[in-house]
Design an enzyme around this catalytic site. Sequence first.
Site, short mmCIF file in Angstrom:
data_model
loop_
_atom_site.label_atom_id
_atom_site.label_comp_id
_atom_site.label_asym_id
_atom_site.label_seq_id
_atom_site.Cartn_x
_atom_site.Cartn_y
_atom_site.Cartn_z
N LYS A 251 -37.06 -29.35 52.17
CA LYS A 251 -36.71 -28.49 51.04
C LYS A 251 -36.92 -27.02 51.40
CE LYS A 251 -37.51 -32.34 47.95
NZ LYS A 251 -38.46 -33.13 47.15
N GLN B 217 -44.36 -31.94 44.54
CA GLN B 217 -43.91 -33.15 45.23
C GLN B 217 -44.60 -34.40 44.65
OE1 GLN B 217 -41.36 -33.33 47.54
NE2 GLN B 217 -41.61 -35.54 47.39
N ASP C 97 -36.67 -28.79 39.42
CA ASP C 97 -36.62 -30.18 39.87
C ASP C 97 -36.46 -31.12 38.67
OD1 ASP C 97 -36.61 -31.98 42.01
OD2 ASP C 97 -38.75 -32.40 41.85
#
Length: 280
Positions: A52, A96, A119
């Site tokens: 990412k 994450q 996200d």
Amino acid sequence: MILDGKSLAAQIEQELKGRVQAVVQKTGGKVPALATILVGDDLSSATYVKMKGNACKRVGLESLPVLLPASTTTEELLGKIKELNENPLVRGILLQHPVPKQIDERKCFDAISLEKDVDGVTSLGFGLMSMGEKAYGSATPKGIISLLEHYKIPLEGKHAVVVGRSAILGKPMAAMLLNKNCTVTICHSKTQNLPHIIEQADIIVGAVGIPEFIKTQWLKNGAVAIDAGYHNKDGGAVGDIQKESLSDKCSAYTPVPGGVGPMTIATLIQQTVEASEMFF
Ligand code: NAP
């Protein structure tokens, strides 16, 4: 037809470069950043976070990696998220998943400010998206929708079966397909007679996390197969859907690797660019 996520992701990144340059010009040289928080030392998670960060650099965004020890508490992580929420150059925050067990992951996801939730993990963002209101979608299902739309796969009135109901994948996937007027069935570990349900699917989404769990023989001829899974096997990669005979059975399918994975990253970066454009 192969639903080539890798090449669509490359096209998206190409388009994003110009948009990032325009933002940087507008701010007089300040480069917006995506903060990536990694808690602990899980190898796969570290690889995803690195990928990412690399994607940020390719399009000209700043990547701000935040590495925290596996012993981090919920309070400590919340403190870090607050700091990032208050940093004006940080326009996107990625935490994450999964975090170590002692951390209240939902509480931490929900501490991310909505405008930086690129996200698509907050409860508020999920609720808005489900209602068809503006919100950043969870990156993996949103990337899958972009891929289906790019290849003009008909969605309206089709029966979509999503296997998996996690908060970041299965549930938002089902909501997004419903918003596209699919008839949606969600399956999970307590579902009975799974093969019978799957054989009715026009579109099947594998989001189970078990290598090649969904068998090709369960699929209807001509189905569209979307595989979100990724597992290393015998030096190669497999997904949650069996690979064997998939191309014969399906009218369209995502390859593993090169299908859903690259679209997840491209979507995250796309939403970070959008968040930057909204702010500056
Ligand atoms: P997860 O949180 O472990 O959820 C797995 C889901 O599968 C759960 O809802 C579970 O049901 C269901 N399930 C487990 N065993 C089952 C069974 N025997 N029959 C039917 N359903 C079953 O996983 P996730 O985070 O959603 O990820 C799913 C897969 O997608 C993984 O392979 C992961 O690596 C992949 N993934 C890929 C990306 C990407 O960028 N490509 C991103 C995220 C995830 P219950 O709810 O009943 O437990």
